[in-house]
Design a protein around this motif. Structure first.
Motif, PDB file in Angstrom:
ATOM      1  N   GLY A  41     -20.315 -40.909 -33.956  1.00 15.32           N
ATOM      2  CA  GLY A  41     -20.232 -41.823 -32.825  1.00 15.32           C
ATOM      3  C   GLY A  41     -19.465 -41.253 -31.656  1.00 15.32           C
ATOM      4  N   THR A  42     -18.770 -40.135 -31.858  1.00 13.82           N
ATOM      5  CA  THR A  42     -18.054 -39.485 -30.763  1.00 13.82           C
ATOM      6  C   THR A  42     -19.043 -38.993 -29.714  1.00 13.82           C
ATOM      7  N   VAL A  43     -18.699 -39.188 -28.463  1.00 10.04           N
ATOM      8  CA  VAL A  43     -19.552 -38.752 -27.352  1.00 10.04           C
ATOM      9  C   VAL A  43     -18.935 -37.508 -26.717  1.00 10.04           C
ATOM     10  N   ILE A  44     -19.769 -36.502 -26.517  1.00 11.45           N
ATOM     11  CA  ILE A  44     -19.346 -35.282 -25.827  1.00 11.45           C
ATOM     12  C   ILE A  44     -20.039 -35.262 -24.474  1.00 11.45           C
ATOM     13  N   ASN A  45     -19.251 -35.226 -23.397  1.00 11.89           N
ATOM     14  CA  ASN A  45     -19.822 -35.238 -22.051  1.00 11.89           C
ATOM     15  C   ASN A  45     -19.002 -34.325 -21.150  1.00 11.89           C
ATOM     16  N   ALA A  46     -19.358 -34.318 -19.876  1.00 11.23           N
ATOM     17  CA  ALA A  46     -18.685 -33.416 -18.935  1.00 11.23           C
ATOM     18  C   ALA A  46     -17.196 -33.713 -18.839  1.00 11.23           C
ATOM     19  N   GLY A  47     -16.836 -34.976 -19.004  1.00 14.14           N
ATOM     20  CA  GLY A  47     -15.440 -35.350 -18.853  1.00 14.14           C
ATOM     21  C   GLY A  47     -14.531 -34.858 -19.958  1.00 14.14           C
ATOM     22  N   ASN A  48     -15.096 -34.653 -21.164  1.00 14.08           N
ATOM     23  CA  ASN A  48     -14.233 -34.236 -22.277  1.00 14.08           C
ATOM     24  C   ASN A  48     -14.676 -32.931 -22.929  1.00 14.08           C
ATOM     25  N   LEU A  49     -15.694 -32.294 -22.383  1.00 13.74           N
ATOM     26  CA  LEU A  49     -16.265 -31.104 -23.014  1.00 13.74           C
ATOM     27  C   LEU A  49     -15.211 -30.044 -23.308  1.00 13.74           C
ATOM     28  N   GLU A  50     -14.396 -29.726 -22.312  1.00 12.62           N
ATOM     29  CA  GLU A  50     -13.431 -28.638 -22.471  1.00 12.62           C
ATOM     30  C   GLU A  50     -12.451 -28.911 -23.603  1.00 12.62           C
ATOM     31  N   THR A  51     -12.045 -30.161 -23.740  1.00 11.43           N
ATOM     32  CA  THR A  51     -11.080 -30.493 -24.790  1.00 11.43           C
ATOM     33  C   THR A  51     -11.734 -30.624 -26.157  1.00 11.43           C
ATOM     34  N   ARG A  52     -13.074 -30.824 -26.188  1.00 10.95           N
ATOM     35  CA  ARG A  52     -13.771 -30.995 -27.460  1.00 10.95           C
ATOM     36  C   ARG A  52     -14.214 -29.667 -28.078  1.00 10.95           C
ATOM     37  N   LEU A  53     -14.284 -28.604 -27.318  1.00 12.25           N
ATOM     38  CA  LEU A  53     -14.871 -27.363 -27.807  1.00 12.25           C
ATOM     39  C   LEU A  53     -14.159 -26.812 -29.035  1.00 12.25           C
ATOM     40  N   ASN A  54     -12.839 -27.002 -29.136  1.00 14.34           N
ATOM     41  CA  ASN A  54     -12.096 -26.515 -30.294  1.00 14.34           C
ATOM     42  C   ASN A  54     -12.059 -27.510 -31.442  1.00 14.34           C
ATOM     43  N   ASP A  55     -12.534 -28.741 -31.201  1.00 12.84           N
ATOM     44  CA  ASP A  55     -12.612 -29.725 -32.276  1.00 12.84           C
ATOM     45  C   ASP A  55     -13.728 -29.342 -33.242  1.00 12.84           C
ATOM     46  N   THR A  56     -13.747 -30.005 -34.387  1.00 17.37           N
ATOM     47  CA  THR A  56     -14.765 -29.710 -35.392  1.00 17.37           C
ATOM     48  C   THR A  56     -15.538 -30.969 -35.755  1.00 17.37           C
ATOM     49  N   PHE A  57     -16.723 -30.762 -36.312  1.00 21.33           N
ATOM     50  CA  PHE A  57     -17.520 -31.862 -36.847  1.00 21.33           C
ATOM     51  C   PHE A  57     -18.277 -31.326 -38.052  1.00 21.33           C
ATOM     52  N   GLU A  58     -18.132 -32.016 -39.173  1.00 23.70           N
ATOM     53  CA  GLU A  58     -18.737 -31.567 -40.427  1.00 23.70           C
ATOM     54  C   GLU A  58     -18.353 -30.121 -40.734  1.00 23.70           C
ATOM     55  N   GLY A  59     -17.115 -29.748 -40.356  1.00 24.94           N
ATOM     56  CA  GLY A  59     -16.610 -28.425 -40.668  1.00 24.94           C
ATOM     57  C   GLY A  59     -16.976 -27.327 -39.690  1.00 24.94           C
ATOM     58  N   HIS A  60     -17.703 -27.661 -38.628  1.00 26.20           N
ATOM     59  CA  HIS A  60     -18.116 -26.671 -37.632  1.00 26.20           C
ATOM     60  C   HIS A  60     -17.402 -26.933 -36.309  1.00 26.20           C
ATOM     61  N   LYS A  61     -16.956 -25.870 -35.647  1.00 28.46           N
ATOM     62  CA  LYS A  61     -16.401 -26.030 -34.308  1.00 28.46           C
ATOM     63  C   LYS A  61     -17.491 -26.500 -33.349  1.00 28.46           C
ATOM     64  N   ILE A  62     -17.144 -27.417 -32.459  1.00 27.34           N
ATOM     65  CA  ILE A  62     -18.102 -27.917 -31.484  1.00 27.34           C
ATOM     66  C   ILE A  62     -18.640 -26.773 -30.625  1.00 27.34           C
ATOM     67  N   SER A  63     -17.800 -25.811 -30.278  1.00 28.83           N
ATOM     68  CA  SER A  63     -18.262 -24.674 -29.476  1.00 28.83           C
ATOM     69  C   SER A  63     -19.342 -23.881 -30.196  1.00 28.83           C
ATOM     70  N   ASP A  64     -19.322 -23.897 -31.545  1.00 27.46           N
ATOM     71  CA  ASP A  64     -20.353 -23.201 -32.316  1.00 27.46           C
ATOM     72  C   ASP A  64     -21.607 -24.054 -32.473  1.00 27.46           C
ATOM     73  N   LEU A  65     -21.438 -25.377 -32.474  1.00 27.52           N
ATOM     74  CA  LEU A  65     -22.585 -26.278 -32.663  1.00 27.52           C
ATOM     75  C   LEU A  65     -23.427 -26.418 -31.406  1.00 27.52           C
ATOM     76  N   LEU A  66     -22.882 -26.092 -30.260  1.00 26.13           N
ATOM     77  CA  LEU A  66     -23.612 -26.203 -29.008  1.00 26.13           C
ATOM     78  C   LEU A  66     -24.185 -24.846 -28.617  1.00 26.13           C
ATOM     79  N   THR A  67     -25.466 -24.827 -28.216  1.00 22.07           N
ATOM     80  CA  THR A  67     -26.012 -23.593 -27.675  1.00 22.07           C
ATOM     81  C   THR A  67     -25.411 -23.360 -26.289  1.00 22.07           C
TER      82      THR A  67
END
Length: 420
Positions: free
Chosen positions: A30-56
């Motif tokens: 349910g977490t939303v990733i958008n322009a406003g929080n992208l930079e702070t979310r990149l180091n977060d993880t989801f299902e064990g994967h870094k968000i920066s790795d999950l995004l092309t």
């Protein structure tokens, strides 16, 4: 930079990295990733994967600069059709790839190459052949009502058209006594025609795709003279009507494998995709922007998907287009479990980014009580023209519609539907 300055810089960098790691969090569905929080979310993880790795790289750019907003969901296992899985187990050992001819040989039904590895020198070619003959859409793909939405990044939704897409497979048939109909030369037959509005009603194509490098046979119905016209073999790379799509872009890749001169396997990775679409694509009884909830028509640039994204493991394949093609290449993302593409980054002849394609998939029950996968919506966004064509599927999509045979998909049917 002096030695002392270098030490200070390294210390500050290490401190910053430690702070970032300390602040990183495991995100919840349910977490939303958008322009406003992208930079702070990149180091977060989801299902064990870094968000920066999950995004092309392209997704990251579109979130930061083009209004794309991604809502994440927990991954849901995808169950493939029973007869699809059974055919793969029964026949896949018979399929081989001939590197000299670039052709697949010995395939009967199901996925010809279910166990491709990255170490295989012909991995990319085998994956493309899987996609070409074994999409999990059963024997008859019946999109009896879908809409094309034409969207401008300033004006929003410009107009809507309604179309029909029906594809009947002559080979690789599932759950029948024989996997082949006809003389074995035809892979599938297809109808694609417009039903609304009246000024384009009857516009359509009948296409025969051969099980060989032979170019398609295609016929167009010309409404103004009530005649059909046979088209050239190059129709496969021509635009569809006034859309931003080529015939080659239907469900991202729609070419015989040998028509592209080269494929490269970029690798395997886990990314965020719409594998189990949670959004209603089209509400025919609604009005205004609520008619198409799967598209973010309320916020500029008005063409972004409004759905839920989950981690899936994909193959990344680069398809090098022939010199006469409008594109130079497509970089495509195919599910590892089954041969369907979720996304593609498309480049023009100068090698510059041109289009982004994104397909929202969902599993539906088929009329014979099994299951298959359909495209709930398909986004083709032209970032050079600042325009998009979005395919939106009506709720009545079917697979393996009963009472249909190969004669139902014909030039005569196209002519009959055109004048109804």
């Amino acid at each position: 930079m002096t030695t002392m300055q270098n030490k200070i810089w390294l210390a500050l960098l290490a401190s910053s990295m430690l702070f970032s790691v300390a602040q990183a969090a495991e995100l919840q569905p349910g977490t939303v990733i958008n322009a406003g929080n992208l930079e702070t979310r990149l180091n977060d993880t989801f299902e064990g994967h870094k968000i920066s790795d999950l995004l092309t790289e392209r997704q990251t750019y579109l979130i930061a600069n083009e209004g794309l907003s991604i809502t994440i969901k927990a991954p849901t296992p995808i169950e493939l059709g029973n007869d699809y899985v059974a055919a793969t187990k029964q026949y896949s050992s018979q399929a081989t790839y001939n590197a000299d001819t670039r052709m697949m040989e010995g395939w009967v039904a199901g996925i010809p190459f279910p166990n491709v590895t990255a170490e295989d020198p012909h991995a990319a070619e085998k994956l493309i052949w899987n996609h070409h003959v074994a999409q999990p859409t059963k024997n008859f793909q019946d999109y009896s009502q879908f809409a094309y939405l034409f969207i401008d990044d300033e004006q929003g939704l410009e107009r809507t058209q309604e179309w029909v897409l029906q594809r009947y497979y002559m080979k690789g048939r599932l759950g029948e006594d024989t996997a082949e109909q006809g003389d074995g030369n035809i892979l599938w037959k297809q109808l694609l025609y417009a039903t609304y509005p009246n000024d384009i009603r009857g516009l359509g194509l009948h296409t025969i795709r051969y099980d060989s490098p032979k170019l398609d046979d295609s016929w167009a119905y010309i409404k103004s003279v009530r005649r059909t016209r046979r088209l050239s073999g190059g129709t496969w790379m021509d635009p569809i009507g006034g859309t931003d799509q080529l015939n080659d872009d239907i469900e991202i890749f729609n070419a015989h494998p040998t028509w592209y001169p080269e494929y490269k396997l970029v690798g395997k990775r886990t990314i965020l995709v719409v594998a189990n679409s949670q959004s209603v694509a089209w509400q025919p009884d609604a009005s205004g922007k609520a008619t198409f909830p799967i598209v973010d028509l309320a916020n500029g640039p008005y063409w972004n998907p409004a759905d839920q994204w989950e981690p899936r493991e994909v193959w990344v394949i680069e398809a090098i287009a022939p010199p006469e093609h409008p594109y130079s290449k497509k970089v495509m993302y195919m599910d590892v479990q089954f041969p369907r593409f979720y996304m593609a980054d498309v480049y023009d002849r100068r090698g510059e980014f041109w289009k982004w394609m994104n397909y929202n998939l969902r599993t539906i029950e088929t009329e014979d009580g099994d299951r298959g996968i359909v495209s709930n919506a398909g986004f083709t966004i032209d970032y050079q023209r600042r325009h998009a064509t979005i395919f939106v599927l009506a709720p009545n999509a079917r697979l393996n519609t009963q009472g249909v045979n190969s004669d139902s998909i014909s030039l005569r049917t196209l002519q009959r539907e055109a004048v109804r």
